[in-house]
Design an enzyme around this catalytic site. Structure first.
Site, PDB file in Angstrom:
ATOM      1  N   HIS A  84       0.810  -1.214  -0.153  1.00  0.00           N
ATOM      2  CA  HIS A  84       0.147  -0.149  -0.047  1.00  0.00           C
ATOM      3  C   HIS A  84       0.968   1.280   0.069  1.00  0.00           C
ATOM      4  O   HIS A  84       1.880   1.256   0.672  1.00  0.00           O
ATOM      5  CB  HIS A  84      -0.862   0.204   1.079  1.00  0.00           C
ATOM      6  N   TYR A 214      -7.957  10.523   4.288  1.00  0.00           N
ATOM      7  CA  TYR A 214      -8.278  11.435   5.415  1.00  0.00           C
ATOM      8  C   TYR A 214      -8.845  12.494   4.965  1.00  0.00           C
ATOM      9  O   TYR A 214      -8.705  13.260   4.016  1.00  0.00           O
ATOM     10  CB  TYR A 214      -6.710  11.921   5.610  1.00  0.00           C
ATOM     11  N   PRO A 306      -3.752   6.369  17.048  1.00  0.00           N
ATOM     12  CA  PRO A 306      -3.800   5.744  15.954  1.00  0.00           C
ATOM     13  C   PRO A 306      -3.704   6.579  14.399  1.00  0.00           C
ATOM     14  O   PRO A 306      -3.721   6.140  13.707  1.00  0.00           O
ATOM     15  CB  PRO A 306      -5.098   5.034  15.643  1.00  0.00           C
ATOM     16  N   LYS A 310       1.632   3.652  14.099  1.00  0.00           N
ATOM     17  CA  LYS A 310       2.773   3.182  14.305  1.00  0.00           C
ATOM     18  C   LYS A 310       2.903   2.300  15.373  1.00  0.00           C
ATOM     19  O   LYS A 310       3.897   1.572  15.462  1.00  0.00           O
ATOM     20  CB  LYS A 310       3.444   4.348  14.881  1.00  0.00           C
ATOM     21  N   TYR A 401       5.857   8.638   7.475  1.00  0.00           N
ATOM     22  CA  TYR A 401       4.604   7.927   7.651  1.00  0.00           C
ATOM     23  C   TYR A 401       5.017   6.702   7.760  1.00  0.00           C
ATOM     24  O   TYR A 401       4.275   5.822   8.091  1.00  0.00           O
ATOM     25  CB  TYR A 401       3.941   8.430   6.459  1.00  0.00           C
TER      26      TYR A 401
END
Ligand code: APR
Length: 404
Positions: A84, A214, A306, A310, A401
């Site tokens: 992904h 997002y 969340p 991580k 990220y």
């Protein structure tokens, strides 16, 4: 009472290392110790079925895949995981996508549900002859400042028992016995409540985007993360203290559609909501992560929101560092790595906390129209705009990220 077979440990010891908790941290640690011939016992309060079916995270960083590969623990994720590398941001200023796999260090995530990873780790551990006591609640770690700490437990029949070892690894999460057993004078706790709550959802519906979505909206944040071709994780910003079951399915989907701007960018695939929890976005870091013969890893060491995916990745990284340090000490009598364990983990933990904090401020803005809210919202919109147009910002984002 479980007797240890290893001559190195004290004859009445239960094991060289007792590992509290059979999550990603405890099971990676258990597998690595076993592979190095260290006699360990994993203590887990839940039963096997619960441990293997608990749906939580599912976004594995490239470094996590490298660690699991290094120790031959990645077969399942290579067979069933999916790479992904795209994020899509939807805000009042429009929509843009970031192919983060082509940015930063060119790393990608692997989407592989955590419960599948835990099942793989558990199967491997047991097939290799690993010892685990399911349905056993660790109550406290006593004598951690000595060379032979004791774990007091309620065994599977609820009877109290005391198990001893040379080291205890606390991988039992934020509310586990390991954290509870640390004298407050021995650790500093950094706790930050970010004042935001998310309704976390699992829907039996195919992902609606080929990206992590997002969405920032005046009504609050919404998030979309694929888990499998049939299951999607969603997040909806909600009021602090709101009950998860206060939301009807209709209201959930209508609110997701609104905040994800489905009328503009396409309808969401709907389906039954099979899991819902309210998460208060918090940071909670302990320092140091070692107190004598007690060492912490995973959520027991640090908790983060969340927003940056991580938690599980840090847990695996810390488990490998701890395993290497314990093997060095127990097999080569070299305690150097154990002495540096806490500092090495905290460097990764604070990096993750810093990025998580940045993401929270990117994805949430005050909803008021008072001057202060308008000021902070303008800052937020500018952060998003920088991410949209600045290549160096995009490279930084990608590196943080996916990195741990
Ligand atoms: N006694 C025995 N077992 C315990 C106790 C106790 N007192 N308290 C908790 N446990 C067990 C839990 O049942 C759980 O199986 O410890 C385990 C902790 O596992 P996780 O919560 O998965 O924690 P960790 O391995 O640190 O992984 C953390 O994974 O789920 C993601 O995002 C999540 O960041 C998190 C990461």
């Amino acid at each position: 009472m479980i007797k240890s077979q290893n001559p190195r440990t004290h004859s009445s010891d239960t094991a060289e290392v007792i590992v509290l908790g059979a999550g990603p941290a405890g099971l990676v640690l258990g597998n690595l110790l076993l592979a190095s011939g260290v006699d360990c016992l994993v203590v887990e309060r839940a039963d096997r079925e619960q441990v293997q079916t608990r749906a939580r995270a599912g976004f594995l960083a490239a470094n996590t895949v490298r660690i699991l590969d290094r120790h031959g623990l990645a077969d399942g994720l290579h067979r069933h995981g999916r790479e992904h590398a795209v994020c899509e941001f939807r805000t009042e200023d429009g929509r843009f996508r970031l192919d983060y796999g082509a940015l930063g260090l060119g790393e990608r995530h692997t989407v592989y549900p955590q419960q599948e990873l835990v099942r793989d780790l558990l199967t491997r551990y047991l097939d290799a002859g690993g010892r685990i006591s399911f349905g056993t609640e660790a109550v406290a770690v006593v004598g951690a400042e000595t060379l032979r700490p004791t774990v007091t437990v309620h065994d599977t029949d609820g009877r109290p028992a005391r198990w001893q070892a040379r080291y205890v690894a606390g991988c039992d999460g934020r509310h586990g016995a390991a954290r509870r057993s640390l004298p407050t004078c021995a650790v500093r706790r950094h706790h930050r409540d970010h004042g935001v709550s998310w309704l976390g959802l699992l829907a039996e519906a195919p992902p609606s985007l080929d990206a992590v979505g997002y969405a920032v909206h005046g009504r609050g944040f919404a998030g979309h993360m694929a888990r499998t071709p049939e299951v999607t994780r969603y997040y909806l910003q909600c009021e602090r203290g709101e009950a998860a079951d206060a939301w009807s399915e209709q209201r959930i989907w209508d609110e997701l559609a609104l905040r994800m701007r489905s009328s503009e960018y396409g309808e969401l695939h709907r389906g039954p909501i099979v899991q819902r929890t309210v998460v208060d976005l918090e940071s909670d870091v302990l320092e140091p992560l070692r107190y004598g013969s007690l060492l912490l890893a995973g959520d027991a060491a640090s908790l983060l929101s969340p927003s940056a995916a991580k938690g599980a990745n840090l847990a695996v990284l810390e488990a490998e560092l701890l395993a290497e340090a314990l093997v060095d000490d127990l097999r080569r009598g070299d305690g150097t790595a154990l002495d540096h364990y806490s500092a090495r983990c905290l460097a990764h933990i604070w990096r993750a906390q810093a990025f998580s904090h940045w993401m929270i401020r990117l994805l949430h803005g005050p909803s008021g129209s008072d001057p202060d809210s308008l000021f902070h919202n303008s800052l937020r919109r500018s952060r998003v705009e920088s991410l949209r147009v600045s290549r160096s910002q995009q490279d930084w984002f990608a590196e943080q990220y996916v990195g741990v």
